[in-house]
Scaffold this motif. Structure first.
Motif, PDB file in Angstrom:
ATOM      1  N   ILE A 104       0.843  -1.200   0.000  1.00  0.00           N
ATOM      2  CA  ILE A 104       0.000   0.000   0.000  1.00  0.00           C
ATOM      3  C   ILE A 104       0.880   1.254   0.000  1.00  0.00           C
ATOM      4  O   ILE A 104       0.622   2.199  -0.748  1.00  0.00           O
ATOM      5  N   GLN A 105       1.931   1.258   0.807  1.00  0.00           N
ATOM      6  CA  GLN A 105       2.850   2.404   0.820  1.00  0.00           C
ATOM      7  C   GLN A 105       3.475   2.606  -0.555  1.00  0.00           C
ATOM      8  O   GLN A 105       3.585   3.734  -1.043  1.00  0.00           O
ATOM      9  N   SER A 106       3.872   1.516  -1.194  1.00  0.00           N
ATOM     10  CA  SER A 106       4.483   1.585  -2.518  1.00  0.00           C
ATOM     11  C   SER A 106       3.490   2.131  -3.552  1.00  0.00           C
ATOM     12  O   SER A 106       3.848   2.976  -4.381  1.00  0.00           O
ATOM     13  N   LEU A 107       2.243   1.646  -3.487  1.00  0.00           N
ATOM     14  CA  LEU A 107       1.218   2.137  -4.411  1.00  0.00           C
ATOM     15  C   LEU A 107       1.015   3.639  -4.265  1.00  0.00           C
ATOM     16  O   LEU A 107       0.964   4.376  -5.241  1.00  0.00           O
ATOM     17  N   HIS A 108       0.896   4.097  -3.014  1.00  0.00           N
ATOM     18  CA  HIS A 108       0.634   5.520  -2.777  1.00  0.00           C
ATOM     19  C   HIS A 108       1.857   6.391  -3.079  1.00  0.00           C
ATOM     20  O   HIS A 108       1.708   7.571  -3.399  1.00  0.00           O
ATOM     21  N   SER A 109       3.039   5.806  -3.006  1.00  0.00           N
ATOM     22  CA  SER A 109       4.247   6.538  -3.382  1.00  0.00           C
ATOM     23  C   SER A 109       4.302   6.717  -4.902  1.00  0.00           C
ATOM     24  O   SER A 109       4.630   7.798  -5.388  1.00  0.00           O
TER      25      SER A 109
END
Length: 147
Positions: A51-56
């Motif tokens: 999720i962090q990677s997607l939002h980054s």
């Protein structure tokens, strides 16, 4: 206590769409198992990293729930995911392109906690919309495997 449908909505709308990772701390079982390809480790920490990677990579990433099916301890959902490629996505530098893909998620709950998740995003559509589709000969060869 939340119903399974409410929990599903919390995970999609708050967790995946808004990037609120605390929903996994509050609503996932310590024994939670992730079955979606590429989430490492295959537990809540792996999902949080994804999720962090997607939002980054896609700061405006969002998922809209289109359909839900509730059966026993499982909730099945069909969502539309959208975003704009503004950050590094794996080996791909940002290109500013937008995407809209279908995602199918299945979540299993026990005693008000998420215990299993299966996610199936349309990765081919994502790659095509971001400008990374394979050459036509490779697609034809791949499709011949399914005949």
């Amino acid at each position: 206590m939340h119903t399974n449908e409410q929990l599903f909505r919390i995970f999609i709308e708050e967790g995946f769409s808004k990037g609120d990772l605390t929903v996994f701390d509050h609503h996932a079982s310590p024994d939670f198992m992730e079955h979606q390809y590429g989430f490492i480790p295959a537990n809540a920490e792996g999902v949080k990293k994804a999720i962090q990677s997607l939002h980054s990579a896609f700061p405006d990433f969002s998922m809209s729930i289109e359909d839900l099916v509730i059966m026993d301890d499982k909730v099945w959902g069909r969502m539309t995911a959208t975003g704009t490629h503004k950050g590094q996505f794996g080996p791909m530098p940002p290109k500013g392109k937008t995407f809209e893909i279908t995602v199918i998620d299945i979540m299993r709950f026990t005693n008000g906690k998420l215990v299993e998740h299966w996610g199936v995003p349309d990765r081919l559509a994502l790659m095509e919309q971001l400008g990374l589709k394979p050459p036509p000969k490779a697609i034809i060869k791949l499709m011949s495997l399914f005949r």
